[in-house]
Structures are given as C-alpha cells and as structure tokens.
Design a protein around this motif. Structure first.
Motif, PDB file in Angstrom:
ATOM      1  N   GLY A 181      10.327 -10.499  -3.628  1.00  0.00           N
ATOM      2  CA  GLY A 181      10.109 -11.749  -4.321  1.00  0.00           C
ATOM      3  C   GLY A 181       8.770 -11.894  -4.994  1.00  0.00           C
ATOM      4  N   ALA A 182       8.217 -10.788  -5.567  1.00  0.00           N
ATOM      5  CA  ALA A 182       6.978 -10.906  -6.323  1.00  0.00           C
ATOM      6  C   ALA A 182       7.202 -11.768  -7.561  1.00  0.00           C
ATOM      7  N   PRO A 183       6.221 -12.555  -7.971  1.00  0.00           N
ATOM      8  CA  PRO A 183       6.370 -13.362  -9.186  1.00  0.00           C
ATOM      9  C   PRO A 183       6.625 -12.467 -10.395  1.00  0.00           C
ATOM     10  N   PRO A 184       7.251 -12.992 -11.462  1.00  0.00           N
ATOM     11  CA  PRO A 184       7.513 -12.182 -12.657  1.00  0.00           C
ATOM     12  C   PRO A 184       6.243 -11.529 -13.189  1.00  0.00           C
ATOM     13  N   GLY A 185       6.325 -10.223 -13.382  1.00  0.00           N
ATOM     14  CA  GLY A 185       5.190  -9.489 -13.921  1.00  0.00           C
ATOM     15  C   GLY A 185       4.178  -9.062 -12.882  1.00  0.00           C
ATOM     16  N   ALA A 186       4.320  -9.553 -11.643  1.00  0.00           N
ATOM     17  CA  ALA A 186       3.362  -9.189 -10.600  1.00  0.00           C
ATOM     18  C   ALA A 186       3.891  -8.031  -9.782  1.00  0.00           C
ATOM     19  N   GLY A 187       2.989  -7.278  -9.217  1.00  0.00           N
ATOM     20  CA  GLY A 187       3.366  -6.184  -8.339  1.00  0.00           C
ATOM     21  C   GLY A 187       3.897  -4.964  -9.045  1.00  0.00           C
ATOM     22  N   LEU A 188       3.733  -4.890 -10.378  1.00  0.00           N
ATOM     23  CA  LEU A 188       4.215  -3.721 -11.100  1.00  0.00           C
ATOM     24  C   LEU A 188       3.395  -2.499 -10.731  1.00  0.00           C
ATOM     25  N   ASP A 189       4.057  -1.355 -10.689  1.00  0.00           N
ATOM     26  CA  ASP A 189       3.407  -0.113 -10.297  1.00  0.00           C
ATOM     27  C   ASP A 189       2.686   0.483 -11.509  1.00  0.00           C
ATOM     28  N   ARG A 190       1.363   0.567 -11.426  1.00  0.00           N
ATOM     29  CA  ARG A 190       0.566   1.128 -12.516  1.00  0.00           C
ATOM     30  C   ARG A 190       0.072   2.534 -12.201  1.00  0.00           C
ATOM     31  N   SER A 191       0.578   3.151 -11.151  1.00  0.00           N
ATOM     32  CA  SER A 191       0.104   4.474 -10.756  1.00  0.00           C
ATOM     33  C   SER A 191       0.482   5.524 -11.798  1.00  0.00           C
ATOM     34  N   LYS A 192      -0.284   6.587 -11.823  1.00  0.00           N
ATOM     35  CA  LYS A 192      -0.101   7.653 -12.793  1.00  0.00           C
ATOM     36  C   LYS A 192       0.336   8.941 -12.090  1.00  0.00           C
ATOM     37  N   LEU A 193       0.960   9.831 -12.842  1.00  0.00           N
ATOM     38  CA  LEU A 193       1.427  11.095 -12.285  1.00  0.00           C
ATOM     39  C   LEU A 193       0.267  11.908 -11.713  1.00  0.00           C
ATOM     40  N   ARG A 194      -0.881  11.859 -12.386  1.00  0.00           N
ATOM     41  CA  ARG A 194      -2.025  12.649 -11.906  1.00  0.00           C
ATOM     42  C   ARG A 194      -2.488  12.190 -10.527  1.00  0.00           C
ATOM     43  N   GLU A 195      -2.268  10.907 -10.219  1.00  0.00           N
ATOM     44  CA  GLU A 195      -2.629  10.421  -8.889  1.00  0.00           C
ATOM     45  C   GLU A 195      -1.710  11.009  -7.825  1.00  0.00           C
ATOM     46  N   ALA A 196      -0.431  11.158  -8.165  1.00  0.00           N
ATOM     47  CA  ALA A 196       0.507  11.791  -7.238  1.00  0.00           C
ATOM     48  C   ALA A 196       0.153  13.257  -7.023  1.00  0.00           C
ATOM     49  N   VAL A 197      -0.224  13.950  -8.104  1.00  0.00           N
ATOM     50  CA  VAL A 197      -0.615  15.357  -7.996  1.00  0.00           C
ATOM     51  C   VAL A 197      -1.851  15.494  -7.115  1.00  0.00           C
ATOM     52  N   ALA A 198      -2.815  14.599  -7.286  1.00  0.00           N
ATOM     53  CA  ALA A 198      -4.020  14.644  -6.461  1.00  0.00           C
ATOM     54  C   ALA A 198      -3.697  14.409  -4.994  1.00  0.00           C
ATOM     55  N   LEU A 199      -2.774  13.493  -4.738  1.00  0.00           N
ATOM     56  CA  LEU A 199      -2.372  13.233  -3.354  1.00  0.00           C
ATOM     57  C   LEU A 199      -1.715  14.461  -2.732  1.00  0.00           C
ATOM     58  N   MET A 200      -0.888  15.149  -3.510  1.00  0.00           N
ATOM     59  CA  MET A 200      -0.211  16.341  -2.999  1.00  0.00           C
ATOM     60  C   MET A 200      -1.191  17.452  -2.641  1.00  0.00           C
ATOM     61  N   ALA A 201      -2.380  17.424  -3.240  1.00  0.00           N
ATOM     62  CA  ALA A 201      -3.382  18.450  -2.951  1.00  0.00           C
ATOM     63  C   ALA A 201      -4.296  18.070  -1.794  1.00  0.00           C
ATOM     64  N   HIS A 202      -4.148  16.874  -1.265  1.00  0.00           N
ATOM     65  CA  HIS A 202      -5.020  16.418  -0.180  1.00  0.00           C
ATOM     66  C   HIS A 202      -4.566  17.041   1.141  1.00  0.00           C
ATOM     67  N   PRO A 203      -5.450  17.722   1.878  1.00  0.00           N
ATOM     68  CA  PRO A 203      -5.025  18.439   3.103  1.00  0.00           C
ATOM     69  C   PRO A 203      -4.438  17.531   4.172  1.00  0.00           C
ATOM     70  N   VAL A 204      -4.970  16.315   4.304  1.00  0.00           N
ATOM     71  CA  VAL A 204      -4.435  15.403   5.321  1.00  0.00           C
ATOM     72  C   VAL A 204      -3.002  15.001   4.966  1.00  0.00           C
ATOM     73  N   PHE A 205      -2.784  14.680   3.694  1.00  0.00           N
ATOM     74  CA  PHE A 205      -1.439  14.314   3.276  1.00  0.00           C
ATOM     75  C   PHE A 205      -0.477  15.486   3.442  1.00  0.00           C
ATOM     76  N   LEU A 206      -0.912  16.689   3.075  1.00  0.00           N
ATOM     77  CA  LEU A 206      -0.048  17.866   3.209  1.00  0.00           C
ATOM     78  C   LEU A 206       0.310  18.114   4.670  1.00  0.00           C
ATOM     79  N   THR A 207      -0.655  17.947   5.571  1.00  0.00           N
ATOM     80  CA  THR A 207      -0.372  18.123   7.000  1.00  0.00           C
ATOM     81  C   THR A 207       0.683  17.124   7.460  1.00  0.00           C
ATOM     82  N   PHE A 208       0.511  15.863   7.041  1.00  0.00           N
ATOM     83  CA  PHE A 208       1.496  14.836   7.387  1.00  0.00           C
ATOM     84  C   PHE A 208       2.869  15.179   6.810  1.00  0.00           C
ATOM     85  N   ALA A 209       2.908  15.612   5.531  1.00  0.00           N
ATOM     86  CA  ALA A 209       4.177  15.909   4.877  1.00  0.00           C
ATOM     87  C   ALA A 209       4.907  17.053   5.577  1.00  0.00           C
ATOM     88  N   VAL A 210       4.154  18.097   5.976  1.00  0.00           N
ATOM     89  CA  VAL A 210       4.771  19.226   6.678  1.00  0.00           C
ATOM     90  C   VAL A 210       5.312  18.778   8.033  1.00  0.00           C
TER      91      VAL A 210
END
Length: 270
Positions: A181-210
């Motif tokens: 129930g976010a208001p119209p126009g609020a809560g939209l995802d502004r994340s970028k693909l490069r942020e996802a790539v950076a997260l995938m390279a983070h050792p803590v995240f990779l350990t959790f994912a494995v």
C-alpha cells in the motif's frame, strides 16, 4: 499478536503455508496417482525449479520496480489457483509438464514478496515478525497432519483441491496485506544493475548465497522424494503427515521458543 495488522499478516502467512503444506509433501503423490513414474516426477519437478528461478527473480523485480507488490502477489496467487484447477482436465504428459512449469513460475514470487511485506509490516506496525511468520509454520504443520488423514480416507485427489482453494485465500489476503500500500509513485525501485553486480562480488554476500543454496539443494531432494520414499516403504499417508509435522515443529520452536533468543544472542550468521 493483538494488532489488526499483525493478525492480517499472520493470516496471509497461514493461507500461503496451508497451500504449500498441501503441495510440497503431497503433490508427488498426486502426480504418481495421475500416472507418472518416480523418475518422471523427479524430472518434472526438477525442470520446474528452472522456472522457479525465473519467476522468483523476474516477478519480484517488476513488483519492486513499480511498487506493486500486493498486486503481483494477488495476481500470481490467482494464476496459481487457476493453473492447479486446470489439472482436473489434463490428460497428456506434455500438458501436465506445461502446467507444472506454469505453476512453478507463478508461485515462485509469493515467498520472497511475502517475506518483504511481512518484514515491512512488522517494522511499520510494531508487532514481532517471528510471531507472524510462525503462524505460517503452524499452518504448514496443520495441513501436513490433516491432509495426510484425508488422503488416507479419500484418496490423493483431495490434494489438488487443498492447493487451489488456499491459493485463492492467498490472493484475497494479499490484496489487503498491511506491508504494502505505498502511495502512488512512492517506493519505486531506483536500483541499478551495477549495484547488483557489486553485491554479487561482495564476499559476505557470496558466503550467504552459497550457504542458502546448499540448504535449498538439500530441501529439493526432501521435497521431491521424501514422501515418495516413505510411500515406497509402506508408510501410511497419515503417518507421513506426522513425519513432516515433526520437522516443522522444530522450525516453530526456533521462532517462538528459546531458539529465537539464542539467535539474537549469538547473531544470525553464527
């Protein structure tokens, strides 16, 4: 949980895990009754995992992008109910495989989106997340036991009805989930693909994912072949339900009993 928002969140988890509590342990029995061999059941459900990966990635991303999480949950659950109801008319293996893949795709986003909304609702409205989530585990346990008894008395066809009807409840409760129930126009995802790539390279995240992947891999074998293995050993469906319920009981103790305090004390990673 006394707050209305907590009760609604608990009810949504309950409906979802009533559906999964019927599907995960007993769907292989329905497929075997339809006429598939154990090898075919493993193949069909294995291929379905591919669609689950796609569905659990694409559909939540769309829901986040357009701040339409409740809409996606409700539409996906309605589609799931329709797909399972359509199994009543399936007569060929290709049609059954297509329905299996479609069901995997539309049910895949329900848990990740539901967890996102459940955590958000708990934070917004001040009720314990673990208590609401435990309602889902209790529902899963109740369905394990109750449906096992019904299968023993009425046959595997009751599995299909239990799954389809509960996904209808998931859709209805998803439309009023207090974590959306976010208001119209609020809560939209502004994340970028490069942020996802950076997260995938983070050792803590990779350990959790494995670690999470290894856990899911063990679950996959259990979900597909656990019930079939017990049936092959001559164990009654009602007893199989109790076996599943025993495992879920440990999960409930973790969330409601001393396990929750232990996790808080030593940290989630440990």
């Amino acid at each position: 949980i006394a707050r209305r928002e907590g009760l609604l969140t608990s009810a949504w988890y309950g409906a979802l895990f009533f559906a999964f509590g019927a599907h995960l342990p007993y769907w292989p029995i329905w497929l075997a009754e339809w006429g598939l061999s154990q090898a075919e059941i493993g193949t069909y459900l294995g291929l379905a995992l591919v669609l689950r990966v796609v569905g659990s990635t694409l559909l939540p991303a769309l829901a986040d992008r357009f701040a339409a999480r409740r809409v996606v949950i409700s539409v996906a659950a309605l589609a799931a109910a329709a797909v399972f109801a359509a199994h009543l008319f399936i007569e060929t293996r290709p049609a059954l495989l297509a329905a299996t893949l479609a069901a995997a795709f539309v049910t895949a986003p329900l848990i990740p989106l539901g967890e996102a909304l459940g955590l958000r609702a708990a934070g917004m409205h001040g009720f314990p997340y673990a208590h609401a989530r435990a309602a889902g585990s209790l529902a899963f346990l109740a369905m394990n036991v109750g449906l096992g008894v019904l299968i023993a008395r009425l046959g595997p066809e009751v599995v299909l009805w239990a799954v389809a009807l509960n996904f209808l409840a998931v859709a209805a409760l998803g439309a009023v989930h207090p974590g959306g129930g976010a208001p119209p126009g609020a809560g939209l995802d502004r994340s970028k693909l490069r942020e996802a790539v950076a997260l995938m390279a983070h050792p803590v995240f990779l350990t959790f994912a494995v670690a999470a992947s290894i856990g899911q891999a063990s679950h996959a074998v259990y979900y597909v072949y656990g019930t079939l293995g017990w049936v092959g050993q001559g164990i009654d469906a009602g007893v199989i339900g109790l076996l599943w319920a025993t495992g879920v009981g440990a999960e409930i103790l973790l969330m409601l009993g001393p396990g929750r305090h232990l996790v808080a004390r030593i940290g989630p990673a440990r």
